[in-house]
Design a protein around this motif. Structure first.
Motif, short mmCIF file in Angstrom:
data_model
loop_
_atom_site.label_atom_id
_atom_site.label_comp_id
_atom_site.label_asym_id
_atom_site.label_seq_id
_atom_site.Cartn_x
_atom_site.Cartn_y
_atom_site.Cartn_z
N MET A 45 0.81 -1.21 0.00
CA MET A 45 0.00 0.00 0.00
C MET A 45 0.85 1.27 0.00
SD MET A 45 -3.12 0.85 2.55
CE MET A 45 -2.12 1.80 3.65
N THR A 46 2.09 1.16 0.46
CA THR A 46 2.95 2.34 0.52
C THR A 46 3.19 2.94 -0.87
OG1 THR A 46 4.83 0.82 0.50
CG2 THR A 46 4.17 1.70 2.63
N ASP A 47 3.04 2.12 -1.91
CA ASP A 47 3.21 2.64 -3.27
C ASP A 47 2.10 3.61 -3.66
OD1 ASP A 47 1.44 0.42 -3.22
OD2 ASP A 47 1.61 0.20 -5.38
N LYS A 48 1.00 3.61 -2.89
CA LYS A 48 -0.12 4.51 -3.18
C LYS A 48 -0.05 5.79 -2.35
CE LYS A 48 -3.41 0.99 -4.76
NZ LYS A 48 -2.68 -0.26 -4.53
N LEU A 49 0.95 5.91 -1.47
CA LEU A 49 1.05 7.09 -0.62
C LEU A 49 1.45 8.32 -1.44
CD1 LEU A 49 2.86 6.12 2.71
CD2 LEU A 49 0.54 6.97 2.44
N LYS A 50 0.81 9.43 -1.14
CA LYS A 50 1.18 10.69 -1.79
C LYS A 50 1.20 11.79 -0.73
CE LYS A 50 -2.60 10.27 -4.45
NZ LYS A 50 -3.64 10.57 -5.45
N THR A 51 2.04 12.78 -0.93
CA THR A 51 2.10 13.92 -0.02
C THR A 51 1.77 15.18 -0.81
OG1 THR A 51 3.77 12.86 1.37
CG2 THR A 51 3.57 15.25 1.55
N GLU A 52 0.79 15.91 -0.30
CA GLU A 52 0.36 17.18 -0.91
C GLU A 52 0.18 18.19 0.21
OE1 GLU A 52 -2.18 14.90 -4.45
OE2 GLU A 52 -3.24 15.94 -2.85
N GLY A 53 1.07 19.17 0.26
CA GLY A 53 1.01 20.14 1.34
C GLY A 53 1.22 19.46 2.68
N LYS A 54 0.29 19.67 3.61
CA LYS A 54 0.43 19.11 4.96
C LYS A 54 -0.11 17.68 5.05
CE LYS A 54 -2.51 20.65 8.14
NZ LYS A 54 -3.28 21.60 8.98
N PHE A 55 -0.66 17.15 3.96
CA PHE A 55 -1.33 15.85 4.02
C PHE A 55 -0.52 14.77 3.31
CE2 PHE A 55 -4.74 19.09 3.94
CZ PHE A 55 -5.24 18.88 5.21
N THR A 56 -0.33 13.65 4.00
CA THR A 56 0.19 12.44 3.39
C THR A 56 -0.91 11.38 3.53
OG1 THR A 56 2.48 12.96 3.94
CG2 THR A 56 1.97 10.65 3.52
N TYR A 57 -1.25 10.76 2.41
CA TYR A 57 -2.39 9.84 2.45
C TYR A 57 -2.31 8.83 1.30
CZ TYR A 57 -4.31 12.83 -1.27
OH TYR A 57 -4.50 13.53 -2.44
N ALA A 58 -3.03 7.74 1.48
CA ALA A 58 -3.22 6.75 0.41
C ALA A 58 -4.65 6.89 -0.10
CB ALA A 58 -2.98 5.34 0.93
N LEU A 103 -0.57 2.75 8.70
CA LEU A 103 -1.60 2.72 7.66
C LEU A 103 -1.75 1.32 7.09
CD1 LEU A 103 -1.04 5.80 7.94
CD2 LEU A 103 -1.35 5.98 5.48
N SER A 104 -0.63 0.58 7.05
CA SER A 104 -0.66 -0.76 6.47
C SER A 104 -1.52 -1.73 7.27
CB SER A 104 0.76 -1.32 6.37
OG SER A 104 1.37 -1.35 7.65
N ASN A 105 -1.85 -1.39 8.51
CA ASN A 105 -2.75 -2.25 9.31
C ASN A 105 -4.09 -2.44 8.60
OD1 ASN A 105 -0.69 -2.00 11.12
ND2 ASN A 105 -1.92 -1.20 12.80
N PHE A 106 -4.45 -1.48 7.77
CA PHE A 106 -5.73 -1.52 7.05
C PHE A 106 -5.55 -1.95 5.60
CE2 PHE A 106 -6.85 1.21 10.59
CZ PHE A 106 -8.17 0.87 10.87
#
Length: 254
Positions: free
Chosen positions: A1-14, A32-35
């Motif tokens: 899932m880490t390959d779907k992570l993106k950072t935009e401004g103050k937010f890092t999310y998948a 995050l990988s727990n989910f």
């Protein structure tokens, strides 16, 4: 899932999938990988799933509390231009979802709680891990699960790193105290939205009686049990967890 992570401004999310939005809220020591299994399943079955990285260890100390984490969730929804969403939270993540729902019920289509804090704070307050004692951290991490083998060395190493960083420890304790202050018992009867409670029968962090109390206090809730399962059902029994939740979404037309 880490390959779907993106950072935009103050937010890092998948983010993945298309359809009604599900916002997943992780716990205090939860990656995050727990989910991962839930993220993959629902993003491939008609939902857009987003998991923001909560700023548990990066907020100013005085703002490290449940209220400001709920405010962060509000900012994330505004940034993503999401008017309303399904919230799914484990442990502290469930508590953040509850606090957010208390203040912005119109923005929550449904709430899914598994091993949530908010009523019973043994989750964070009874015996904080001892710094420097790897065996103790290993024991406490494995005790979260019915099957201790779920507690991998990587997971134990991550928790060990957190409890041996002074800044992280101080913030963890601040969040724990905040969770006790923000007990939700008096607020739950006002939450009219559909709530799905999925609980491990052998959860020893937020025990089964906590789930029963949540069901009694939340007027529009359904409670489902998973046997041979501890505090993190979405990790320990992911297929069963996803099936229960999918069936609940279908039955509630969510």
């Amino acid at each position: 899932m880490t390959d779907k992570l993106k950072t935009e401004g103050k937010f890092t999310y998948a983010e993945a999938g298309e359809g009604p939005e599900i916002i997943i809220l992780h716990g205090l020591m939860g990656a995050l990988s727990n989910f991962g299994a839930t993220f993959d399943y629902f993003s491939n079955n008609g939902y857009k799933v987003l998991i923001p990285e909560l700023p548990l260890y990066s907020l100013p100390l005085l703002k490290t509390n449940v209220k400001n984490l709920a405010d962060f969730l509000k900012e994330f929804l505004e940034y993503k231009k999401i008017d309303s969403a399904i919230l799914l939270g484990n442990s502290l993540g469930g508590h953040i979802g509850l606090y957010f729902t208390k203040h912005y019920q119109e923005k929550v289509n449904a709430l899914v709680l598994t091993g949530s804090s908010g009523l019973y704070e043994k989750a964070m307050g009874d015996s904080f891990p001892k710094r420097g004692n790897y065996e103790y951290i290993e024991q406490k991490t494995k005790a979260v699960f019915y099957d201790p083998e779920i507690g991998t060395k990587e997971m134990i190493d991550d928790v060990f790193e957190i409890v041996n960083d002074r800044s992280s420890v101080i913030r963890t304790l601040a969040i724990a105290k905040s969770a006790i202050r923000h007990n939700m018992a008096n607020d739950l009867p006002e939450m009219k939205i559909p709530v799905c409670l999925i609980w491990g029968k052998q959860d020893n962090v937020t025990p089964p009686e906590v789930a029963i109390d949540f069901q009694k206090l939340l007027p529009n809730s359904d409670l489902f049990w998973i046997d041979k399962c501890g505090h993190a059902a979405m990790m320990e029994r992911p297929e069963e967890f996803n099936k229960i939740l999918q069936n609940w979404f279908t039955s509630r037309k969510i």
